[in-house]
Design a protein around this motif. Structure first.
Motif, mmCIF file in Angstrom:
data_model
loop_
_atom_site.group_PDB
_atom_site.id
_atom_site.type_symbol
_atom_site.label_atom_id
_atom_site.label_comp_id
_atom_site.label_asym_id
_atom_site.label_seq_id
_atom_site.Cartn_x
_atom_site.Cartn_y
_atom_site.Cartn_z
ATOM 1 N N VAL A 2 0.853 -1.185 0.000
ATOM 2 C CA VAL A 2 0.000 0.000 0.000
ATOM 3 C C VAL A 2 0.890 1.235 0.000
ATOM 4 O O VAL A 2 1.907 1.280 0.702
ATOM 5 C CB VAL A 2 -0.922 0.014 1.231
ATOM 6 C CG1 VAL A 2 -1.709 1.317 1.300
ATOM 7 C CG2 VAL A 2 -1.865 -1.185 1.210
ATOM 8 N N ALA A 24 -4.549 6.708 -0.118
ATOM 9 C CA ALA A 24 -4.015 5.348 -0.087
ATOM 10 C C ALA A 24 -4.307 4.645 -1.406
ATOM 11 O O ALA A 24 -5.407 4.767 -1.949
ATOM 12 C CB ALA A 24 -4.634 4.565 1.064
ATOM 13 N N ILE A 28 -5.296 -2.753 -1.460
ATOM 14 C CA ILE A 28 -6.125 -2.463 -0.297
ATOM 15 C C ILE A 28 -7.317 -3.408 -0.289
ATOM 16 O O ILE A 28 -8.160 -3.349 -1.173
ATOM 17 C CB ILE A 28 -6.601 -1.009 -0.308
ATOM 18 C CG1 ILE A 28 -5.400 -0.058 -0.263
ATOM 19 C CG2 ILE A 28 -7.522 -0.749 0.895
ATOM 20 C CD1 ILE A 28 -5.775 1.388 -0.483
ATOM 21 N N ILE A 31 -9.758 -1.185 5.113
ATOM 22 C CA ILE A 31 -9.028 -0.249 5.977
ATOM 23 C C ILE A 31 -9.506 -0.403 7.408
ATOM 24 O O ILE A 31 -10.716 -0.379 7.673
ATOM 25 C CB ILE A 31 -9.226 1.199 5.496
ATOM 26 C CG1 ILE A 31 -8.690 1.361 4.070
ATOM 27 C CG2 ILE A 31 -8.525 2.179 6.442
ATOM 28 C CD1 ILE A 31 -8.984 2.722 3.464
ATOM 29 N N ASN A 76 -10.460 6.388 -0.650
ATOM 30 C CA ASN A 76 -9.441 5.886 0.282
ATOM 31 C C ASN A 76 -8.524 7.026 0.741
ATOM 32 O O ASN A 76 -7.291 6.884 0.781
ATOM 33 C CB ASN A 76 -8.606 4.765 -0.358
ATOM 34 C CG ASN A 76 -9.379 3.482 -0.529
ATOM 35 O OD1 ASN A 76 -10.303 3.199 0.232
ATOM 36 N ND2 ASN A 76 -9.028 2.701 -1.526
ATOM 37 N N PHE A 99 -4.213 -1.529 7.550
ATOM 38 C CA PHE A 99 -5.073 -2.165 6.555
ATOM 39 C C PHE A 99 -5.176 -3.660 6.820
ATOM 40 O O PHE A 99 -4.246 -4.283 7.341
ATOM 41 C CB PHE A 99 -4.507 -1.936 5.151
ATOM 42 C CG PHE A 99 -4.314 -0.495 4.814
ATOM 43 C CD1 PHE A 99 -3.116 0.144 5.117
ATOM 44 C CD2 PHE A 99 -5.318 0.229 4.217
ATOM 45 C CE1 PHE A 99 -2.930 1.487 4.821
ATOM 46 C CE2 PHE A 99 -5.137 1.573 3.911
ATOM 47 C CZ PHE A 99 -3.950 2.206 4.220
#
Length: 120
Positions: A2, A24, A28, A31, A76, A99
């Motif tokens: 990430v 971000a 992913i 989160i 994000n 994450f």
């Protein structure tokens, strides 16, 4: 992996405002929380604020009432609105994210940091 990319730092006069952003990207899955830490020269890195996926927030006592953390789930991205800035807020501000992977493991990542300087 990430990546966290910060933006929005700079020089501002006491009493002024800045808004930091942290986006971000990468692998992913979900989160857990994202937040901001800061580190002044010669000092340790301290938590400023964080926000969980459910929207729970927490702030350092020194910024309560002046800073607001928020997020845009679709992007994000987490934001830190900083108002009534003081010289003691001068520091490098780091974005932090925790994450979940698809196997429910938790991983922590840091951004590269952005300088905030409060000075007249």
């Amino acid at each position: 992996q990430v990546q966290l990319v910060e933006s929005g730092g700079g020089l501002v006069q006491p009493g002024g405002s800045l808004r930091l952003s942290c986006a971000a990207s990468g692998s992913i899955f979900s989160i857990y929380a994202m937040g901001w830490y800061r580190q002044a020269p010669g000092k340790q890195r301290d938590l400023v604020a964080f926000i969980t996926s459910g929207g729970t927030t927490n702030y350092a006592n020194s910024v309560k009432g002046r800073f607001t953390i928020s997020k845009n789930n679709a992007k994000n991205t987490v934001y830190l609105q900083m108002n009534n800035l003081k010289p003691e807020d001068t520091a490098v501000y780091y974005c932090n994210g925790v994450f979940y992977s698809s196997s429910s493991a938790r991983y922590e990542y840091w951004g590269q940091g952005t300088q905030v300087t409060v000075s007249s």
